[in-house]
Design a protein around this motif. Sequence first.
Motif, PDB file in Angstrom:
ATOM      1  N   ALA A 658       1.606  33.720 -97.251  1.00 18.15           N
ATOM      2  CA  ALA A 658       1.647  33.638 -95.789  1.00 18.15           C
ATOM      3  C   ALA A 658       2.740  32.670 -95.337  1.00 18.15           C
ATOM      4  CB  ALA A 658       0.299  33.185 -95.248  1.00 18.15           C
ATOM      5  N   ILE A 659       3.380  33.004 -94.209  1.00 15.96           N
ATOM      6  CA  ILE A 659       4.365  32.120 -93.583  1.00 15.96           C
ATOM      7  C   ILE A 659       3.965  31.937 -92.129  1.00 15.96           C
ATOM      8  CG2 ILE A 659       6.774  31.777 -92.939  1.00 15.96           C
ATOM      9  CD1 ILE A 659       7.614  33.433 -95.287  1.00 15.96           C
ATOM     10  N   THR A 660       3.972  30.690 -91.672  1.00 12.01           N
ATOM     11  CA  THR A 660       3.608  30.388 -90.289  1.00 12.01           C
ATOM     12  C   THR A 660       4.864  30.254 -89.437  1.00 12.01           C
ATOM     13  OG1 THR A 660       1.580  29.284 -90.986  1.00 12.01           O
ATOM     14  CG2 THR A 660       2.397  28.775 -88.779  1.00 12.01           C
ATOM     15  N   LEU A 661       4.898  30.972 -88.324  1.00  8.92           N
ATOM     16  CA  LEU A 661       6.014  30.932 -87.378  1.00  8.92           C
ATOM     17  C   LEU A 661       5.632  30.063 -86.191  1.00  8.92           C
ATOM     18  CD1 LEU A 661       8.790  31.941 -86.366  1.00  8.92           C
ATOM     19  CD2 LEU A 661       7.593  33.887 -85.346  1.00  8.92           C
ATOM     20  N   ILE A 662       6.372  29.001 -85.975  1.00 12.68           N
ATOM     21  CA  ILE A 662       6.143  28.111 -84.837  1.00 12.68           C
ATOM     22  C   ILE A 662       7.453  27.980 -84.078  1.00 12.68           C
ATOM     23  CG2 ILE A 662       5.478  25.796 -84.097  1.00 12.68           C
ATOM     24  CD1 ILE A 662       3.829  25.534 -86.627  1.00 12.68           C
ATOM     25  N   THR A 663       7.474  28.425 -82.835  1.00 14.92           N
ATOM     26  CA  THR A 663       8.675  28.331 -82.013  1.00 14.92           C
ATOM     27  C   THR A 663       8.930  26.874 -81.642  1.00 14.92           C
ATOM     28  OG1 THR A 663       8.260  30.517 -81.090  1.00 14.92           O
ATOM     29  CG2 THR A 663       9.786  29.092 -79.892  1.00 14.92           C
ATOM     30  N   PRO A 664      10.136  26.318 -81.903  1.00 16.46           N
ATOM     31  CA  PRO A 664      10.427  24.928 -81.527  1.00 16.46           C
ATOM     32  C   PRO A 664      10.506  24.806 -80.009  1.00 16.46           C
ATOM     33  CG  PRO A 664      12.391  26.007 -82.385  1.00 16.46           C
ATOM     34  CD  PRO A 664      11.273  26.964 -82.607  1.00 16.46           C
ATOM     35  N   VAL A 665       9.775  23.852 -79.444  1.00 21.28           N
ATOM     36  CA  VAL A 665       9.727  23.685 -77.992  1.00 21.28           C
ATOM     37  C   VAL A 665       9.997  22.240 -77.602  1.00 21.28           C
ATOM     38  CG1 VAL A 665       8.123  25.610 -77.643  1.00 21.28           C
ATOM     39  CG2 VAL A 665       7.228  23.304 -78.042  1.00 21.28           C
ATOM     40  N   GLY A 666      10.397  22.087 -76.361  1.00 12.84           N
ATOM     41  CA  GLY A 666      10.543  20.775 -75.742  1.00 12.84           C
ATOM     42  C   GLY A 666       9.950  20.826 -74.340  1.00 12.84           C
ATOM     43  N   THR A 667      10.089  19.750 -73.596  1.00 14.56           N
ATOM     44  CA  THR A 667       9.467  19.637 -72.278  1.00 14.56           C
ATOM     45  C   THR A 667      10.531  19.391 -71.211  1.00 14.56           C
ATOM     46  OG1 THR A 667       7.462  18.736 -73.262  1.00 14.56           O
ATOM     47  CG2 THR A 667       7.771  18.366 -70.897  1.00 14.56           C
ATOM     48  N   ILE A 668      10.376  20.080 -70.078  1.00 10.80           N
ATOM     49  CA  ILE A 668      11.143  19.773 -68.874  1.00 10.80           C
ATOM     50  C   ILE A 668      10.159  19.258 -67.842  1.00 10.80           C
ATOM     51  CG2 ILE A 668      12.644  20.665 -67.057  1.00 10.80           C
ATOM     52  CD1 ILE A 668      13.508  22.879 -68.927  1.00 10.80           C
TER      53      ILE A 668
END
Length: 844
Positions: A658-668
């Motif tokens: 299994a591979i976990t996909l996590i979208t890199p995010v930041g905050t505005i």
Amino acid sequence: MKGQFQYILVVILVLTFMVLPISLIANNNKSNPSYRTQISVTIGAGNLVGRVPVDMSYRTSLFETIYLATEMNAAGTITDIMFYNNFESNLTDKPTHIWLGETLAENLTGGWIPASQLTQVFADNLDYPSGINTITVHLTNPYNYGGGNLVMMVYRPWEEDYYWMNQDLFSCQINGDNRSLVTYNNNTQISPDNPPTTGVIGLFPKTTFLINVDGMGSLNGNVSSSGIPLEGARVQIEDSPLYRITGANGNYSFPYIQPGTYTITASKLGYNAQSHIVTIIAGQSTTQNFALTGLPEVSVEGRVVGSDAPNVGIANATVSFTGYADYTAVTDAQGYFIFYSVYANQTYDYTITAPGYQILTGQAVVGATNLDMGEIVLSEMAYSPINVTATEINNGTAVQITWQEPLVPEEGWIHYDSGQNNSSFGTAGSANFEVAARFPADSLAAYAGGYLQAVKIWPAMGGSFVVHIWLGGNALGPGPMVLSQPIIPVLNTWNTVMLNTPILITGTEELWIGYLCDTTGFNPAYAGFDEGPAVNGFGNMILWQDQWTTLLAVNSYCDFNWNIQGYVGLTPPALLTSAPEININAFSDRSMIGFKVWRLLQGQANNEDFWVSLNEEPTTDLSIIDTAWDNLPDGTYLWAVKSVYTGGVMSDPAFSNAITLITPVGTIAGFVRNISNAPIEGATVTCENVSVTTNSAGAYTMLVEAGVHSVTASHPNYQSQTQEGVLVQVGLTTTLNFILQATAIQDDNIPVARTELLGNTPNPFNPETIIYYNIKDSTPLKINIYDMRGQLVKTLINEVKTPGHYKIVWDGKDNHNKPVSSGVFFYQMICNNYSCTKKMLMLK
């Protein structure tokens, strides 16, 4: 730890019928009423000894067994029960309770028949003298026995005194392995109405029943066909468990039957059953003969071919029919088979097997004429690929899936023990524990592609047992449990358990095979082991005090392996008539045409409807790249690969890691204010497909994908503002403030300066939103709502508008007045030379 006794014996079942004068019947300080006719039925040879039906070595015990109707061969009022003891202790006034009842069951594999479903016939004290004695129990509540399978439960209520050092035994015997249940305890009381789960045994006490047969009748007769006596015919009293099997002369006899009217049916394989209504009269013998007619027979034939070569017959395939009768045939060199004499007008289950092909099962409806099944196609054996691996590539924007071609898996029993039982280990009911055999990945490589089909275990002494299978793990403990299957075992012998769900052997992860010894209710549960020495860390794993360790670590004297074995193969061991032989050359000419690959979310392995295909046509390569990886929603994914053979036959899937996909995010985050620095509440701030609304302080915050974005702040009463090139970094907050200019919408008396679509509020919205717009000159006007696919959802306005400030409410419904789903929508205003489109978000 408590050793288990082994017995080598020839089972002899003695059934004795005697008419006794009352003066010769011993009793346990009780008196019998006078009966005119009383018979004595003794069941069992008494050639062994055991602690049943009462175990004096524990403070309390409970025993239950079944005496078959064919063993009792009687009916009437049971007045007395006799057991035969050989005690070292001299025990007097020991409380003893007995229940009797009748059942259609012929064994206790279904568990205890509780006392609440039986009739209590004795609840008093008994003397159990030392030496060899007959223990006669005169029933305080005589039992009206109808002649069926007789259930007897014997209970020793709790006493502080127990006699564990003495050999206080009863004459017993073993007949079969599942007629009895027993449990005992020194720690807590046992409830006869709710006994603890335990395994079945074949041991039961030699028992004599005294039965009053006054008022009984009898039935006898002969079963024949065309004047010839039929041996082995079954004569059944309908709606009861009573039956007899005819002897070589075709005769049968029921010596004791309650008076009444019965339906009696005679039947034998290959003959039409026949029934008669018979009236039994007290004190009389009734004769009823049967003349059976034979069933018609027809032939069944067919040809077995393979999916890989449907025009060529498969030689030496085994064709088996089961049902009313059983038949087996082997195909000839051209694949043909024939059964010449099959009973007609029956439905049969068939199984067809051939080396290198998948097992085929089905049903054949055999009518009154010969049946030609035609060509029966066996699907060639489809072997799964092995070593499927998924790896992120291209800076995490794609995933490469690789695998290896399938191998023909080996088949057979895997184990560390010697195959012989030496003794057993337990906690005397004080604590639960699990035992297991651990098989590392490299030891399973030769079995990759096969399935764990069955396990063999040796539960010893009572208790509740649950088979457990784990995949993965290491020396510290197993990986996730993939199967939990409760069983009611036969105690002190090998139990073969066919798994409800066979477990795929990948050859890339560990396999743990074991079982739970559940002592709930302080019920002793023991696990059998061999004579050793232990294959330490593999054949002797135990979950002890919530930690996996080895039996040697628990007790240094226990240098043994658990009696645990697993059968790995493509078919269950029950389907194999001999040791499996794998001929690699038999499969070398098979036409495997390639592989198909799917992507799926973790947890959807058993739901192929949700799998996403990566290649519509099979690939002959041993790898494929999932280029859509970068655009998938966050989640944990894995990939399935199947081998594809000729005729559309596909193997079971082999799964990747299994591979976990996590979208890199930041905050505005920031504020939206007007030129007077006053907060603007209800302003919409939008970044790509993310929109939020400011609070009463004009503040907002939003999570967006890391990268460079354009961000827009809007409000119906203010001119919108867009800031370009906004950098958002992973895990950081970018501060972004807006100062908005007020629009003329705030005063309807101010002339409109220009035609303009101002915006909507609230945004996001649920269930409705207001769209604001200005018209400078009279013009035909359209305002339409579109979905993300560009399809028209709703026409809000399609008419001529005069100059002015306007607003219109959209209620979230389409042109058919049906509510729309959550999502992004676009609203477009078109008039003369003006066109403007804006975005809004419906959130439910």
